[in-house]
Design an enzyme around this catalytic site. Structure first.
Site, PDB file in Angstrom:
ATOM      1  N   GLY A 187       0.832  -1.021  -0.058  1.00  0.00           N
ATOM      2  CA  GLY A 187       0.107   0.056   0.026  1.00  0.00           C
ATOM      3  C   GLY A 187       0.835   1.143   0.150  1.00  0.00           C
TER       4      GLY A 187
ATOM      5  N   GLY B  29       1.390  -7.937  10.060  1.00  0.00           N
ATOM      6  CA  GLY B  29       2.578  -8.506   9.769  1.00  0.00           C
ATOM      7  C   GLY B  29       2.812  -8.810   8.390  1.00  0.00           C
TER       8      GLY B  29
ATOM      9  CG  ASP C   5       0.317  -5.811   5.673  1.00  0.00           C
ATOM     10  OD1 ASP C   5       0.324  -6.908   5.209  1.00  0.00           O
ATOM     11  OD2 ASP C   5      -0.978  -5.196   6.429  1.00  0.00           O
TER      12      ASP C   5
ATOM     13  CG  HIS D  13      15.634  -2.799   1.870  1.00  0.00           C
ATOM     14  ND1 HIS D  13      16.779  -2.962   2.383  1.00  0.00           N
ATOM     15  CD2 HIS D  13      15.046  -2.133   3.003  1.00  0.00           C
ATOM     16  CE1 HIS D  13      17.040  -2.420   3.447  1.00  0.00           C
ATOM     17  NE2 HIS D  13      15.554  -2.003   3.992  1.00  0.00           N
ATOM     18  CD  GLU D  14      11.070  -1.060   2.994  1.00  0.00           C
ATOM     19  OE1 GLU D  14      10.357  -1.688   4.076  1.00  0.00           O
ATOM     20  OE2 GLU D  14      12.063  -0.486   3.091  1.00  0.00           O
TER      21      GLU D  14
ATOM     22  CG  HIS E  88      12.680  -5.069   6.393  1.00  0.00           C
ATOM     23  ND1 HIS E  88      13.549  -5.262   6.963  1.00  0.00           N
ATOM     24  CD2 HIS E  88      13.101  -3.734   5.645  1.00  0.00           C
ATOM     25  CE1 HIS E  88      14.670  -4.539   7.146  1.00  0.00           C
ATOM     26  NE2 HIS E  88      14.391  -3.566   6.272  1.00  0.00           N
TER      27      HIS E  88
ATOM     28  CG  HIS F 193      18.558  -2.641   8.100  1.00  0.00           C
ATOM     29  ND1 HIS F 193      18.062  -2.005   8.853  1.00  0.00           N
ATOM     30  CD2 HIS F 193      17.717  -3.004   6.944  1.00  0.00           C
ATOM     31  CE1 HIS F 193      17.015  -1.349   8.563  1.00  0.00           C
ATOM     32  NE2 HIS F 193      17.014  -1.968   7.252  1.00  0.00           N
TER      33      HIS F 193
HETATM   34 ZN    ZN Z   1      15.293  -1.816   5.764  1.00  0.00          ZN
END
Ligand code: ZN
Length: 146
Positions: free
Chosen positions: A33, A53, A55, A78-79, A82, A88
């Site tokens: 989003g 969780g 998102d 990258h996201e 996560h 990281h």
């Molecule tokens: Zn990050």
């Protein structure tokens, strides 16, 4: 635990709506989003307790592009790390540094090792026989047989 990715219908329920943290019929486990913020994006780590969780949200305050300075592919890669539980990394070239450098062309051995440490190496499973992984350019077609 193997990972399988498929597009699912989304009810449009607000992020954080109470419900099942995984496999809630109203939305997928990872939702994409937008949310105005001063940083490029944020992502919730996977959770067994909250529906948010996994998102991730991009900030509409930035103009993302294919290329620099805010490379959409790099930020989403990258996201997505996560969203799957990666933190990281200080390993040079990894897509998971504390600041997205951009220009990533794919995952590195460090990224693969991190995912496999969480989910184990990918093995074909029963799910593969029922459906293929979806991609925006290759959706499953409905059978034309009647
Ligand atoms: Zn990050």
């Amino acid at each position: 635990m193997p990972l399988n990715f498929h597009f699912v219908a989304d009810s449009g329920a607000a992020q954080g709506t109470s419900g099942f943290a995984q496999c809630d019929a109203r939305f997928g486990n990872i939702r994409l989003g937008a949310c105005p913020m001063w940083y490029l994006a944020y992502t919730f780590y996977p959770s067994a307790n909250i529906t948010a969780g996994g998102d991730l949200a991009l900030s509409p305050n930035y103009s993302f592009s294919i290329g620099s300075p805010y490379n959409l592919y790099s930020v989403l890669l990258h996201e997505s790390g996560h969203a799957l539980g990666l933190g990281h990394s200080s390993v040079s070239g990894s897509v998971m540094p504390s600041t997205v450098k951009g220009g990533y062309t794919g995952l590195t051995a460090d990224d693969d090792d991190g995912i496999q440490a969480i989910y184990e190496a990918r093995q074909p499973g029963a799910y593969d026989a029922r459906a293929s992984n979806d991609t925006p350019g290759r959706r499953r077609r409905r059978s034309s047989r009647r």
